[in-house]
Design an enzyme around this catalytic site. Sequence first.
Site, PDB file in Angstrom:
ATOM      1  N   ARG A   1       0.822  -1.209   0.000  1.00 17.99           N
ATOM      2  CA  ARG A   1       0.000   0.000   0.000  1.00 17.99           C
ATOM      3  C   ARG A   1       0.865   1.272   0.000  1.00 17.99           C
ATOM      4  O   ARG A   1       0.544   2.265  -0.653  1.00 17.99           O
ATOM      5  CB  ARG A   1      -0.894  -0.011   1.255  1.00 17.99           C
ATOM      6  CG  ARG A   1      -2.015   0.953   1.158  1.00 17.99           C
ATOM      7  CD  ARG A   1      -2.957   0.936   2.339  1.00 17.99           C
ATOM      8  NE  ARG A   1      -3.996   1.897   2.036  1.00 17.99           N
ATOM      9  CZ  ARG A   1      -5.222   1.591   1.661  1.00 17.99           C
ATOM     10  NH1 ARG A   1      -5.599   0.350   1.593  1.00 17.99           N
ATOM     11  NH2 ARG A   1      -6.087   2.541   1.356  1.00 17.99           N
TER      12      ARG A   1
ATOM     13  N   ARG B   1     -10.345   5.607  -1.620  1.00 18.84           N
ATOM     14  CA  ARG B   1      -9.146   5.047  -0.972  1.00 18.84           C
ATOM     15  C   ARG B   1      -8.645   6.033   0.076  1.00 18.84           C
ATOM     16  O   ARG B   1      -8.728   7.250  -0.132  1.00 18.84           O
ATOM     17  CB  ARG B   1      -8.010   4.852  -1.968  1.00 18.84           C
ATOM     18  CG  ARG B   1      -8.347   3.986  -3.129  1.00 18.84           C
ATOM     19  CD  ARG B   1      -7.995   2.540  -2.872  1.00 18.84           C
ATOM     20  NE  ARG B   1      -8.403   1.744  -4.018  1.00 18.84           N
ATOM     21  CZ  ARG B   1      -8.728   0.472  -3.951  1.00 18.84           C
ATOM     22  NH1 ARG B   1      -8.694  -0.163  -2.797  1.00 18.84           N
ATOM     23  NH2 ARG B   1      -9.079  -0.188  -5.024  1.00 18.84           N
ATOM     24  N   ILE B   2      -8.128   5.482   1.148  1.00 15.31           N
ATOM     25  CA  ILE B   2      -7.507   6.309   2.185  1.00 15.31           C
ATOM     26  C   ILE B   2      -6.046   6.521   1.799  1.00 15.31           C
ATOM     27  O   ILE B   2      -5.350   5.560   1.469  1.00 15.31           O
ATOM     28  CB  ILE B   2      -7.592   5.600   3.557  1.00 15.31           C
ATOM     29  CG1 ILE B   2      -9.047   5.303   3.914  1.00 15.31           C
ATOM     30  CG2 ILE B   2      -6.925   6.442   4.636  1.00 15.31           C
ATOM     31  CD1 ILE B   2      -9.930   6.515   3.983  1.00 15.31           C
TER      32      ILE B   2
ATOM     33  N   ASN C   1     -12.039  16.712   0.795  1.00 13.15           N
ATOM     34  CA  ASN C   1     -12.847  15.512   0.577  1.00 13.15           C
ATOM     35  C   ASN C   1     -14.318  15.904   0.656  1.00 13.15           C
ATOM     36  O   ASN C   1     -14.686  16.790   1.427  1.00 13.15           O
ATOM     37  CB  ASN C   1     -12.525  14.482   1.671  1.00 13.15           C
ATOM     38  CG  ASN C   1     -13.314  13.188   1.518  1.00 13.15           C
ATOM     39  OD1 ASN C   1     -13.623  12.768   0.403  1.00 13.15           O
ATOM     40  ND2 ASN C   1     -13.633  12.561   2.633  1.00 13.15           N
ATOM     41  N   THR C   2     -15.136  15.258  -0.146  1.00  7.45           N
ATOM     42  CA  THR C   2     -16.583  15.434   0.008  1.00  7.45           C
ATOM     43  C   THR C   2     -17.163  14.095   0.443  1.00  7.45           C
ATOM     44  O   THR C   2     -16.693  13.039   0.021  1.00  7.45           O
ATOM     45  CB  THR C   2     -17.278  15.882  -1.302  1.00  7.45           C
ATOM     46  OG1 THR C   2     -17.374  14.764  -2.171  1.00  7.45           O
ATOM     47  CG2 THR C   2     -16.523  16.995  -1.980  1.00  7.45           C
ATOM     48  N   HIS C   3     -18.168  14.168   1.305  1.00  7.94           N
ATOM     49  CA  HIS C   3     -18.751  12.934   1.839  1.00  7.94           C
ATOM     50  C   HIS C   3     -20.272  13.071   1.874  1.00  7.94           C
ATOM     51  O   HIS C   3     -20.791  14.113   2.296  1.00  7.94           O
ATOM     52  CB  HIS C   3     -18.213  12.668   3.243  1.00  7.94           C
ATOM     53  CG  HIS C   3     -18.737  11.391   3.814  1.00  7.94           C
ATOM     54  ND1 HIS C   3     -18.347  10.148   3.339  1.00  7.94           N
ATOM     55  CD2 HIS C   3     -19.636  11.148   4.796  1.00  7.94           C
ATOM     56  CE1 HIS C   3     -18.984   9.213   4.008  1.00  7.94           C
ATOM     57  NE2 HIS C   3     -19.778   9.784   4.898  1.00  7.94           N
TER      58      HIS C   3
ATOM     59  N   ASP D   1      -7.790  14.071   6.562  1.00  7.02           N
ATOM     60  CA  ASP D   1      -6.555  13.645   7.214  1.00  7.02           C
ATOM     61  C   ASP D   1      -6.400  12.144   6.990  1.00  7.02           C
ATOM     62  O   ASP D   1      -7.020  11.584   6.084  1.00  7.02           O
ATOM     63  CB  ASP D   1      -6.531  14.064   8.693  1.00  7.02           C
ATOM     64  CG  ASP D   1      -7.662  13.416   9.492  1.00  7.02           C
ATOM     65  OD1 ASP D   1      -8.269  12.444   8.998  1.00  7.02           O
ATOM     66  OD2 ASP D   1      -7.920  13.890  10.605  1.00  7.02           O
TER      67      ASP D   1
ATOM     68  N   GLY E   1      -7.481   9.656   8.598  1.00  5.43           N
ATOM     69  CA  GLY E   1      -8.575   8.800   9.059  1.00  5.43           C
ATOM     70  C   GLY E   1      -9.623   8.597   7.971  1.00  5.43           C
ATOM     71  O   GLY E   1      -9.504   9.103   6.855  1.00  5.43           O
TER      72      GLY E   1
ATOM     73  N   ASP F   1     -12.800   9.671   6.664  1.00  5.54           N
ATOM     74  CA  ASP F   1     -13.747  10.790   6.701  1.00  5.54           C
ATOM     75  C   ASP F   1     -13.646  11.587   8.000  1.00  5.54           C
ATOM     76  O   ASP F   1     -14.658  12.045   8.552  1.00  5.54           O
ATOM     77  CB  ASP F   1     -15.178  10.306   6.443  1.00  5.54           C
ATOM     78  CG  ASP F   1     -15.329   9.744   5.039  1.00  5.54           C
ATOM     79  OD1 ASP F   1     -14.782  10.360   4.102  1.00  5.54           O
ATOM     80  OD2 ASP F   1     -15.956   8.689   4.875  1.00  5.54           O
TER      81      ASP F   1
HETATM   82  C1  GAR Z   1     -20.115  11.237  -3.819  1.00  9.53           C
HETATM   83  O1  GAR Z   1     -21.396  11.285  -3.247  1.00  9.53           O
HETATM   84  C2  GAR Z   1     -19.052  11.317  -2.745  1.00  9.53           C
HETATM   85  O2  GAR Z   1     -19.402  12.091  -1.657  1.00  9.53           O
HETATM   86  C3  GAR Z   1     -18.924   9.879  -2.337  1.00  9.53           C
HETATM   87  O3  GAR Z   1     -18.933   9.208  -3.550  1.00  9.53           O
HETATM   88  C4  GAR Z   1     -19.825   9.878  -4.447  1.00  9.53           C
HETATM   89  C5  GAR Z   1     -19.154   9.997  -5.798  1.00  9.53           C
HETATM   90  O4  GAR Z   1     -20.086  10.272  -6.796  1.00  9.53           O
HETATM   91  N1  GAR Z   1     -17.734   9.696  -1.560  1.00  9.53           N
HETATM   92  C6  GAR Z   1     -17.679   8.943  -0.446  1.00  9.53           C
HETATM   93  O5  GAR Z   1     -18.605   8.250  -0.064  1.00  9.53           O
HETATM   94  C7  GAR Z   1     -16.374   9.020   0.319  1.00  9.53           C
HETATM   95  N2  GAR Z   1     -16.508   8.473   1.617  1.00  9.53           N
HETATM   96  P1  GAR Z   1     -19.620  10.672  -8.279  1.00  9.53           P
HETATM   97  O6  GAR Z   1     -18.542   9.680  -8.709  1.00  9.53           O
HETATM   98  O7  GAR Z   1     -20.854  10.546  -9.085  1.00  9.53           O
HETATM   99  O8  GAR Z   1     -19.112  12.077  -8.228  1.00  9.53           O
END
Ligand code: GAR
Length: 193
Positions: free
Chosen positions: A64, A90-91, A106-108, A140, A142, A144
């Site tokens: 990794r 991936r982390i 990051n977006t979650h 970071d 971790g 999310d």
């Molecule tokens: C998004 O909703 C993003 O927040 C999520 O994957 C989706 C990607 O959608 N990410 C996670 O869950 C990270 N923990 P996309 O490929 O259609 O943009």
Amino acid sequence: MRIVVLVSGSGSNLQAVIDAVAAGTLPVTIAAVGADRPGTGGVRRAAEAGIATFEVDFRKYDERADWNRALTEAVAAHTPDYVVSSGFMRIVDQHFLDRFPNRYLNTHPALLPSFPGAHGVRDALAYGVKVTGCTVMIADAGVDTGPILAQAPVAVLPGDTEETLHERIKVEERRLLIETLTDLAAARSTVGA
Ligand code: GAR
């Protein structure tokens, strides 16, 4: 402000960023889009928009740490001001984070710290919350975790499935991501951050 966007999937949020840049409403340059595996929709969307792409295939590395180093170098080659994980599943390790300190967004699809991980929408639905949403954060090492920059709520509606709820969350997620990038670009141009 130069950004590199990392994707693992369809890249629909990336598409919103590409469209905002093309429309002239988001003052950033998408220097490149990278993926952790071949054949993602995100890389296809980037290529169609004439954006440089790269793939650092996680499965091709025994260690990794070696994958992390290769990813770090591939991203750094495009000299980004910010790196954006937009559905990058991936982390990354400390080696990567040290190269882009406080510069990895990051977006979650949940209101962190609730429902971190790969199934934020499914887990919120299973728990039975009536309100979930999305989070844009500085990532970071971790899962999310990291300082939260922005959040938006989304109501869970009767009859919602993971898919219908995720689609409504993504509408807010795209808006929030573009807003955050706009703010960061404005901060850079005024205070040289
Ligand atoms: C998004 O909703 C993003 O927040 C999520 O994957 C989706 C990607 O959608 N990410 C996670 O869950 C990270 N923990 P996309 O490929 O259609 O943009």
